[in-house]
Design an enzyme around this catalytic site. Structure first.
Site, PDB file in Angstrom:
ATOM      1  N   SER A 110       0.817  -1.211   0.000  1.00 46.07           N
ATOM      2  CA  SER A 110       0.000   0.000   0.000  1.00 46.07           C
ATOM      3  C   SER A 110       0.852   1.263   0.000  1.00 46.07           C
ATOM      4  O   SER A 110       1.955   1.297   0.556  1.00 46.07           O
ATOM      5  CB  SER A 110      -0.926   0.021   1.221  1.00 46.07           C
ATOM      6  OG  SER A 110      -1.875  -1.007   1.150  1.00 46.07           O
ATOM      7  N   GLU A 225      -3.183 -14.189   1.674  1.00 45.51           N
ATOM      8  CA  GLU A 225      -3.368 -13.360   2.867  1.00 45.51           C
ATOM      9  C   GLU A 225      -4.814 -13.395   3.333  1.00 45.51           C
ATOM     10  O   GLU A 225      -5.098 -13.515   4.531  1.00 45.51           O
ATOM     11  CB  GLU A 225      -2.958 -11.921   2.567  1.00 45.51           C
ATOM     12  CG  GLU A 225      -3.206 -10.961   3.733  1.00 45.51           C
ATOM     13  CD  GLU A 225      -3.001  -9.503   3.356  1.00 45.51           C
ATOM     14  OE1 GLU A 225      -2.620  -8.718   4.237  1.00 45.51           O
ATOM     15  OE2 GLU A 225      -3.238  -9.145   2.191  1.00 45.51           O
ATOM     16  N   SER A 355      -9.630  -3.427   1.917  1.00 44.66           N
ATOM     17  CA  SER A 355     -10.785  -2.800   2.548  1.00 44.66           C
ATOM     18  C   SER A 355     -12.064  -3.561   2.201  1.00 44.66           C
ATOM     19  O   SER A 355     -12.184  -4.171   1.132  1.00 44.66           O
ATOM     20  CB  SER A 355     -10.911  -1.332   2.108  1.00 44.66           C
ATOM     21  OG  SER A 355     -11.267  -1.248   0.750  1.00 44.66           O
ATOM     22  N   GLU A 357     -14.914  -2.522   1.335  1.00 40.13           N
ATOM     23  CA  GLU A 357     -15.605  -2.023   0.140  1.00 40.13           C
ATOM     24  C   GLU A 357     -15.028  -2.652  -1.128  1.00 40.13           C
ATOM     25  O   GLU A 357     -15.758  -3.082  -2.030  1.00 40.13           O
ATOM     26  CB  GLU A 357     -15.495  -0.491   0.078  1.00 40.13           C
ATOM     27  CG  GLU A 357     -16.269   0.244   1.164  1.00 40.13           C
ATOM     28  CD  GLU A 357     -15.561   0.231   2.509  1.00 40.13           C
ATOM     29  OE1 GLU A 357     -16.170   0.664   3.493  1.00 40.13           O
ATOM     30  OE2 GLU A 357     -14.393  -0.211   2.575  1.00 40.13           O
TER      31      GLU A 357
END
Length: 387
Positions: A110, A225, A355, A357
Site C-alpha cells: 500500500s 493473505e 478494505s 468495500e
C-alpha cells in the site's frame, strides 16, 4: 511413514532440550514444515490435509510452532508465493529462515495514493545492469520495525496500463536507504508503519516473476493473505471463542436476546471456518482464488460485531482501557488484552488485508459474475492516468 518421520524428529531433537530455532530448522529439513511443499523445501509432496496430523502429533510432544503472531506475513503470504512463483534459488535461500522465524517479513504494498487500488502504486524501480534502484513510500506496513525482509510491488513501466507495469521484489529491510516510521493506532499502539525507500538496491535475482508481472504475483500473495486472515483452524477460534468462554463462565451476563445474538454469530463464525477449510484444500491443486476475499470480508464483519456484543454484555469493563502508552508491539494481536482493546483493534480489520468495500467488489465481479464497475483508467498508459 509420516508418523515414523515425526517420531524420528522428536527422538533426535527433544523439544525439552533444544532451542525452538534448532527444532524448527530440523522440522523443516525433515519435510514436516509444510508437508504439501516439495521435498527439499520443507515438505514431502503429500496432500495438505496431513499438515494437521503432523501439527497434532508435535503439539502432544510439546514441540514449538513458528511464531505466527510475529511472522504471519512470512508464513501465510510470502512462503506460498515463493513456492508457487519464486525461483529455485529463492526457495532455497528464503524458505528455511522464514519458517524458523530467524527472518521476519513485512509487506510493502500500500501507498498513500494507492491503498485500495493496489495497481496505482507509484513507487519506482529502475534497472541498471543486474540491480534495481527503488524510490518511493509505502504505508500501513505491519511489523516493519522488526522485519528483516519484505515483499515489494513497484512501478517499472509507466508506458503501459497500470496493471501491466508493476514488478514484484524481495527486499532487504536493512538496506541503508530504508526508513521506518511508526503510525499510532486507535489502540495507542504502533504495529503499523510508513516506510520510505530512497535509492534502495535490489539485485535482479530477488525479482519474483517476470518484469511487468507484479500484479499477477501480488494477487497470489493477497489471495493467500485473505484466506489466512479470514480463517480459523479450530472451532471457536478467535473472537467468538473468547466471548463463548465468557458466556459459559459468567451467568450474570446472559439474557434470551443476547443468547440469540451470540448463537447467530457463533453459526456465522463456524460457517466461515468450514469455508476456510474448503479453500485451504484448494491449495493442493493450485492457489486460492477470489473466494478468499469473501473469507476476509466475513472475518472483519464478524470481528466487529462480536466485539461490539462483548462490550454490550460487559459494559463496565468495556469502558475501561488498561494501557494507552505508545509502544511498538512485536506482534499483531487480534484478540488483545481485554474487551476494550479487542473492540478498538477490530475497527482496523475492515481496512487491513483489503478494505471491505473493495472486497465486496471482488466478490461481486469475480465470484458472483456481476457487471464490473466502470473504470476510466482501464487500458491507458499509467503516465496518463490522472493522479
Amino acid at each position: 511413514m509420516l508418523r515414523q518421520r515425526v517420531d524420528e524428529l522428536l527422538a533426535t531433537y527433544d523439544p525439552a532440550t533444544v532451542s525452538a530455532t534448532e527444532f524448527l530448522g530440523a522440522r523443516f529439513d525433515a519435510g514436516l514444515a509444510w508437508v504439501h511443499f516439495p521435498e527439499g523445501h520443507g515438505g514431502l509432496g503429500l496432500p495438505q490435509e496431513y499438515n494437521e496430523d503432523v501439527a497434532n502429533w508435535l503439539a502432544e510432544a510439546g514441540a514449538p510452532e513458528p511464531d505466527r503472531s510475529r511472522n504471519g506475513i512470512g508464513l501465510g503470504m510470502v512462503a506460498p508465493t515463493i513456492m508457487a512463483i519464486g525461483t529455485k534459488e529463492q526457495q532455497e535461500k528464503y524458505l528455511r529462515p522464514l519458517y524458523t522465524c530467524e527472518e521476519i517479513w513485512c509487506q510493502l504494498f500500500s501507498e498513500p495514493g494507492a491503498g485500495s487500488d493496489l495497481a496505482a502504486v507509484a513507487t519506482k524501480a529502475v534497472l541498471s545492469g543486474d540491480t534495481w534502484t527503488v524510490d518511493g513510500q509505502k504505508v500501513w506496513t505491519s511489523g516493519a520495525h522488526h522485519a528483516k525482509r519484505a515483499i515489494l510491488v513497484a512501478r517499472t513501466d509507466i508506458e503501459v496500463p497500470k496493471h501491466a507495469g508493476m514488478t514484484y521484489f524481495l527486499v532487504d529491510m536493512e538496506d541503508p536507504g530504508i526508513e521506518v516510521r511508526p503510525l499510532r493506532q486507535i489502540t495507542g499502539e504502533a504495529e503499523f508503519n510508513e516506510v520510505f525507500l530512497n535509492g534502495v538496491k535490489i539485485p535482479d535475482a530477488d525479482r519474483v516473476g517476470e518484469t511487468g508481472e507484479g500484479w499477477k504475483v501480488a494477487t497470489t500473495t493477497l489471495n493467500n493473505e485473505r484466506v489466512a486472515i479470514g480463517s480459523g483452524a479450530d472451532r471457536e477460534a478467535g473472537h467468538i471463542g473468547v466471548l463463548a468462554e465468557k458466556w459459559r463462565k459468567y451467568p450474570a451476563i446472559r439474557s434470551e436476546a443476547a443468547y440469540h445474538e451470540l448463537m447467530h454469530w457463533w453459526i456465522e463464525a463456524e460457517v466461515t471456518r468450514l469455508t476456510g477449510e474448503r479453500l485451504r484444500q484448494q491449495l493442493e491443486v493450485g492457489q486460492p482464488g477470489p473466494e478468499g476475499s469473501a473469507m476476509k470480508l466475513a472475518f472483519a464483519t464478524q470481528a466487529q460485531a462480536i466485539t461490539g456484543l462483548a462490550i454490550e454484555l460487559d459494559p463496565d469493563h468495556g469502558l475501561l482501557y488498561d494501557d494507552w502508552t505508545m509502544h511498538r508491539p512485536d506482534s499483531t494481536d487480534f484478540l488483545g488484552r481485554d474487551v476494550g482493546f479487542r473492540y478498538l483493534r477490530a475497527k482496523g480489520n475492515s481496512l487491513e488485508g483489503g478494505s471491505s468495500e473493495i472486497l465486496r467488489n471482488v466478490v461481486a465481479e469475480r465470484v458472483l459474475g456481476l457487471p464490473a464497475e466502470q473504470r476510466l483508467d482501464k487500458g491507458i498508459p499509467f503516465k496518463d492516468v490522472p493522479r
